[in-house]
Design an enzyme around this catalytic site. Structure first.
Site, mmCIF file in Angstrom:
data_model
loop_
_atom_site.group_PDB
_atom_site.id
_atom_site.type_symbol
_atom_site.label_atom_id
_atom_site.label_comp_id
_atom_site.label_asym_id
_atom_site.label_seq_id
_atom_site.Cartn_x
_atom_site.Cartn_y
_atom_site.Cartn_z
ATOM 1 C CG HIS A 147 -11.907 -14.890 -31.260
ATOM 2 N ND1 HIS A 147 -11.046 -15.604 -32.060
ATOM 3 C CD2 HIS A 147 -13.043 -14.730 -31.979
ATOM 4 C CE1 HIS A 147 -11.639 -15.867 -33.210
ATOM 5 N NE2 HIS A 147 -12.857 -15.337 -33.191
ATOM 6 C CE LYS A 169 -10.062 -29.193 -37.174
ATOM 7 N NZ LYS A 169 -8.964 -30.127 -37.255
#
Length: 190
Positions: free
Chosen positions: A35, A93
């Protein structure tokens, strides 16, 4: 069960938190370092309609061996630019923070995959390529083709958040149990 195929479009906007879906097509893994690199250098894949999987897969001999999700909340502060560029789904998750819930509103969804099922996930995956291999196996961006990976809509495009709903419900039940416990005398009577 709703079958989705990348690139994703407006069909994700009608999904509701808790819906079960399968996802087929290309996804791109990305953890923290990927990222940050994309923020600095640009996104190395077409983000329009893309799905980004918070995952550091195990790759061996050009095969995905295991590809379980990593905790998505680590990317809370790093996801907005992807959604601004057209990414329609984040996969991971544990859910994401309120800022991501708002960033997804009207634009995309968060899809949850069960932690601990990395080998199962790999049976639905075919490796297609890699970006930023210098970041190492876990942090590189892997281009992976999915074949009906089962997922659950964790956060929908209307702000519905399955994780927040479960947390609120659990807190309410815990408070009721504590109140019931403290309202009893030492002999168990009220």
């Amino acid at each position: 069960m709703v079958d989705l195929t990348t690139p994703l479009g407006d069909e994700v906007l009608s999904l509701v938190a808790g819906d079960r879906v399968t996802l087929t097509g290309m996804v791109y893994t990305a953890r923290d370092e990927a990222h940050l690199r994309m923020m600095e250098e640009g996104i190395p894949f077409d983000p329009v309609g893309a799905a980004v999987y918070h995952c550091g897969p195990v790759i061996s001999q050009d095969r995905v061996i295991a590809a379980g999700p990593t905790t998505s909340a680590r990317m809370n502060d790093l996801s907005g630019f992807l959604l601004d560029r057209g990414v329609r789904a984040l996969i991971g998750k544990g859910g994401m923070g309120p800022q991501v819930v708002e960033q997804l509103r009207g634009r995309g969804v968060y899809l949850a995959f069960t932690g601990g099922c990395a080998a199962l996930a790999a049976t639905r995956m075919h490796l297609k390529g890699v970006f930023y291999p210098d970041l190492g196996m876990a942090e590189a961006i892997w281009a992976i083709e999915l074949d009906h990976l089962p997922l659950v809509v964790g956060i929908d495009a209307a702000g519905g958040d399955l994780f927040a709903a479960v947390a609120t419900g659990a807190a309410g039940r815990a408070a009721a149990l504590i109140e019931g416990f403290h309202g009893r005398k030492s002999d168990g009577s009220i």
